[in-house]
Enzyme design. Structure first.
Site, PDB file in Angstrom:
ATOM      1  N   GLY A  10     -72.047 -15.313 -30.376  1.00  0.00           N
ATOM      2  CA  GLY A  10     -70.866 -14.655 -30.925  1.00  0.00           C
ATOM      3  C   GLY A  10     -69.670 -15.581 -30.985  1.00  0.00           C
ATOM      4  O   GLY A  10     -69.736 -16.741 -30.560  1.00  0.00           O
ATOM      5  N   VAL A  12     -66.763 -15.629 -29.318  1.00  0.00           N
ATOM      6  CA  VAL A  12     -66.274 -16.110 -28.021  1.00  0.00           C
ATOM      7  C   VAL A  12     -67.257 -17.105 -27.423  1.00  0.00           C
ATOM      8  O   VAL A  12     -66.871 -18.184 -26.962  1.00  0.00           O
ATOM      9  CB  VAL A  12     -66.024 -14.939 -27.054  1.00  0.00           C
ATOM     10  CG1 VAL A  12     -65.696 -15.460 -25.653  1.00  0.00           C
ATOM     11  CG2 VAL A  12     -64.885 -14.061 -27.560  1.00  0.00           C
ATOM     12  N   TYR A 132     -66.401   2.270 -27.711  1.00  0.00           N
ATOM     13  CA  TYR A 132     -66.363   0.879 -27.254  1.00  0.00           C
ATOM     14  C   TYR A 132     -65.491   0.758 -26.013  1.00  0.00           C
ATOM     15  O   TYR A 132     -65.854   0.100 -25.031  1.00  0.00           O
ATOM     16  CB  TYR A 132     -65.830  -0.005 -28.390  1.00  0.00           C
ATOM     17  CG  TYR A 132     -65.757  -1.472 -28.066  1.00  0.00           C
ATOM     18  CD1 TYR A 132     -66.925  -2.238 -28.001  1.00  0.00           C
ATOM     19  CD2 TYR A 132     -64.538  -2.106 -27.852  1.00  0.00           C
ATOM     20  CE1 TYR A 132     -66.866  -3.595 -27.717  1.00  0.00           C
ATOM     21  CE2 TYR A 132     -64.469  -3.458 -27.572  1.00  0.00           C
ATOM     22  CZ  TYR A 132     -65.639  -4.199 -27.508  1.00  0.00           C
ATOM     23  OH  TYR A 132     -65.574  -5.535 -27.221  1.00  0.00           O
ATOM     24  N   LYS A 136     -66.416  -0.511 -22.131  1.00  0.00           N
ATOM     25  CA  LYS A 136     -65.711  -1.626 -21.488  1.00  0.00           C
ATOM     26  C   LYS A 136     -65.077  -1.202 -20.160  1.00  0.00           C
ATOM     27  O   LYS A 136     -65.088  -1.964 -19.181  1.00  0.00           O
ATOM     28  CB  LYS A 136     -64.640  -2.182 -22.439  1.00  0.00           C
ATOM     29  CG  LYS A 136     -65.207  -2.954 -23.615  1.00  0.00           C
ATOM     30  CD  LYS A 136     -65.886  -4.213 -23.126  1.00  0.00           C
ATOM     31  CE  LYS A 136     -66.449  -5.066 -24.226  1.00  0.00           C
ATOM     32  NZ  LYS A 136     -67.139  -6.261 -23.697  1.00  0.00           N
ATOM     33  N   LEU A 163     -58.722 -10.976 -30.837  1.00  0.00           N
ATOM     34  CA  LEU A 163     -59.051 -12.391 -31.033  1.00  0.00           C
ATOM     35  C   LEU A 163     -59.364 -12.689 -32.494  1.00  0.00           C
ATOM     36  O   LEU A 163     -59.759 -11.808 -33.252  1.00  0.00           O
ATOM     37  CB  LEU A 163     -60.266 -12.768 -30.181  1.00  0.00           C
ATOM     38  CG  LEU A 163     -60.134 -12.577 -28.668  1.00  0.00           C
ATOM     39  CD1 LEU A 163     -61.491 -12.758 -28.006  1.00  0.00           C
ATOM     40  CD2 LEU A 163     -59.105 -13.536 -28.077  1.00  0.00           C
ATOM     41  N   HIS A 176     -63.114  -7.928 -37.652  1.00  0.00           N
ATOM     42  CA  HIS A 176     -61.776  -7.621 -37.167  1.00  0.00           C
ATOM     43  C   HIS A 176     -60.743  -7.950 -38.246  1.00  0.00           C
ATOM     44  O   HIS A 176     -61.077  -8.513 -39.275  1.00  0.00           O
ATOM     45  CB  HIS A 176     -61.496  -8.410 -35.891  1.00  0.00           C
ATOM     46  CG  HIS A 176     -62.343  -7.985 -34.743  1.00  0.00           C
ATOM     47  ND1 HIS A 176     -63.416  -8.722 -34.293  1.00  0.00           N
ATOM     48  CD2 HIS A 176     -62.297  -6.873 -33.969  1.00  0.00           C
ATOM     49  CE1 HIS A 176     -63.983  -8.085 -33.276  1.00  0.00           C
ATOM     50  NE2 HIS A 176     -63.326  -6.968 -33.060  1.00  0.00           N
ATOM     51  N   LYS A 184     -60.279 -10.995 -47.877  1.00  0.00           N
ATOM     52  CA  LYS A 184     -59.690 -10.148 -48.918  1.00  0.00           C
ATOM     53  C   LYS A 184     -58.737 -10.949 -49.810  1.00  0.00           C
ATOM     54  O   LYS A 184     -58.757 -10.818 -51.041  1.00  0.00           O
ATOM     55  CB  LYS A 184     -58.936  -8.988 -48.257  1.00  0.00           C
ATOM     56  CG  LYS A 184     -58.456  -7.922 -49.228  1.00  0.00           C
ATOM     57  CD  LYS A 184     -57.526  -6.915 -48.554  1.00  0.00           C
ATOM     58  CE  LYS A 184     -58.224  -5.991 -47.605  1.00  0.00           C
ATOM     59  NZ  LYS A 184     -57.311  -4.888 -47.160  1.00  0.00           N
ATOM     60  N   TRP A 199     -54.055  -1.117 -45.324  1.00  0.00           N
ATOM     61  CA  TRP A 199     -54.219   0.228 -44.773  1.00  0.00           C
ATOM     62  C   TRP A 199     -52.970   0.627 -43.998  1.00  0.00           C
ATOM     63  O   TRP A 199     -52.451  -0.168 -43.197  1.00  0.00           O
ATOM     64  CB  TRP A 199     -55.426   0.276 -43.848  1.00  0.00           C
ATOM     65  CG  TRP A 199     -56.730   0.402 -44.566  1.00  0.00           C
ATOM     66  CD1 TRP A 199     -57.009   0.042 -45.857  1.00  0.00           C
ATOM     67  CD2 TRP A 199     -57.947   0.921 -44.033  1.00  0.00           C
ATOM     68  NE1 TRP A 199     -58.317   0.296 -46.152  1.00  0.00           N
ATOM     69  CE2 TRP A 199     -58.919   0.839 -45.055  1.00  0.00           C
ATOM     70  CE3 TRP A 199     -58.313   1.434 -42.792  1.00  0.00           C
ATOM     71  CZ2 TRP A 199     -60.233   1.276 -44.872  1.00  0.00           C
ATOM     72  CZ3 TRP A 199     -59.622   1.863 -42.606  1.00  0.00           C
ATOM     73  CH2 TRP A 199     -60.572   1.788 -43.636  1.00  0.00           C
ATOM     74  N   ARG A 206     -49.793  -5.741 -33.815  1.00  0.00           N
ATOM     75  CA  ARG A 206     -50.981  -6.219 -33.121  1.00  0.00           C
ATOM     76  C   ARG A 206     -50.721  -7.605 -32.526  1.00  0.00           C
ATOM     77  O   ARG A 206     -49.980  -8.410 -33.084  1.00  0.00           O
ATOM     78  CB  ARG A 206     -52.188  -6.296 -34.071  1.00  0.00           C
ATOM     79  CG  ARG A 206     -52.721  -4.958 -34.537  1.00  0.00           C
ATOM     80  CD  ARG A 206     -53.382  -4.185 -33.425  1.00  0.00           C
ATOM     81  NE  ARG A 206     -53.904  -2.906 -33.883  1.00  0.00           N
ATOM     82  CZ  ARG A 206     -53.236  -1.763 -33.866  1.00  0.00           C
ATOM     83  NH1 ARG A 206     -51.974  -1.742 -33.445  1.00  0.00           N
ATOM     84  NH2 ARG A 206     -53.802  -0.649 -34.276  1.00  0.00           N
TER      85      ARG A 206
END
EC number: 1.1.1.356
Length: 308
Positions: A10, A12, A132, A136, A163, A176, A184, A199, A206
């Site tokens: 992944g 990370v 999710y 966690k 991230l 993300h 985009k 959106w 953030r």
């Protein structure tokens, strides 16, 4: 030191392995086929054979708001099972040190800024990624319980902000925010679109950190694990509006069009800024500023795209 890294494939995990300090350690990096975290007996067998001294749990089913809304069962069940299986198998095999990676979605939705580690489980979670978040929280609490039962164990949780960076998924439906926006806007440039849709109203805020910085934090932590708090936020201590992220990405990519807002679409929490007090006391801070990180990420995406 021999370190088991779950989720090595992944974003990370790849940033950890690409870090200059990774060569100082022996990393075991099984794929999900080589180590099925949904099967505890597989984990137990694997740990007995490889005998790591330290575990970094970076594996998980992850995605943006689209994916979380569309797959709540998978996000809850598989993430929770992976965490419980790995933590209990590690304890059973007497592996004393484990770094668990949490998420800032563990915090209540109504606590929008200055999110401190003691706010976990003090309020209702954001509904768009509740599954999710519950998974966690379960892993973070299990780390605490294992330590409480036996002080010989040091199982701790780092809670990074959002991230982005190299090795991310660039898919508008499953990624993300920052990689989705990069894709985009690149598509808008290629197709000559004069407008890009955002959106919501673009005012939600953030906090995004370059993933290479999280890798740097992890290596700092490995060397200072005993003094690391049980749970620790890892972020910038600064956030930006969604529109500001779009503008930075558009500037870097050279997009000259306009943004339009679809206020009927969900945006998640209005704000989610974590408190960095414990992080500062721990002695670490991020290195890469927003524009540099996004510029590197855009370049990575364009290079990958051109190589396809």
């Amino acid at each position: 030191m021999k370190i088991l890294l779950t989720g090595a494939g992944g974003m990370v995990g790849k940033n950890i392995l690409a870090h200059t300090k990774s060569k100082d350690y022996e990393f075991i990096t099984p794929s999900s086929k080589e180590l099925d975290l949904l099967e505890k007996k597989h984990i137990t067998t694997y740990l007995k054979h490889h005998k790591p001294n330290f575990i970094i749990h970076a594996a998980g089913i992850v995605g943006g708001i689209h994916a979380n809304i569309n797959n709540p069962v998978k996000f809850l069940v598989e993430n929770m099972q992976m965490g419980i299986n790995l933590l209990t198998a590690a304890k059973d095999n007497n592996i004393r040190k484990l770094l668990n990676l949490g998420s800032s979605c563990m915090y209540p939705k109504d606590c929008d800024s200055g999110l401190t580690e003691d706010m976990i489980l003090t309020g209702e979670l954001e509904s768009t990624n509740e599954g999710y978040a519950l998974a966690k929280i379960t892993s973070a609490k299990l780390c605490e319980y294992i330590n409480r039962e036996d002080s010989e164990f040091q199982y701790k949780t780092a809670i990074p902000c959002n991230l982005y960076g190299k090795y991310d998924k660039f898919d508008e439906n499953n990624s993300h925010m920052i990689p989705a926006v990069i894709k985009k806007i690149v598509t808008a440039i290629e197709t000559g679109k004069s407008e890009v849709e955002i959106w919501g109203d673009g005012e939600a805020r953030r906090e995004f950190m370059y993933a290479e910085d999280l890798a740097d934090f992890i290596f700092y932590t490995i060397n200072n694990f005993t003094k690391m708090p049980q749970n620790i936020n890892v972020g910038l201590g600064q956030d930006y509006t969604i529109t500001e992220y779009y503008k930075v990405i558009a500037k870097i990519l050279g997009y000259k069009g306009t943004f339009v807002y679809d206020k009927s679409k969900p945006v998640g929490m209005r704000r989610k800024l974590i408190d960095n007090t414990l992080l500062s006391e721990f002695g670490w801070s991020n290195k890469v500023d927003l524009e540099s990180g996004i510029s590197k990420t855009c370049q990575y995406f364009l290079n990958e795209k051109n190589n396809d």
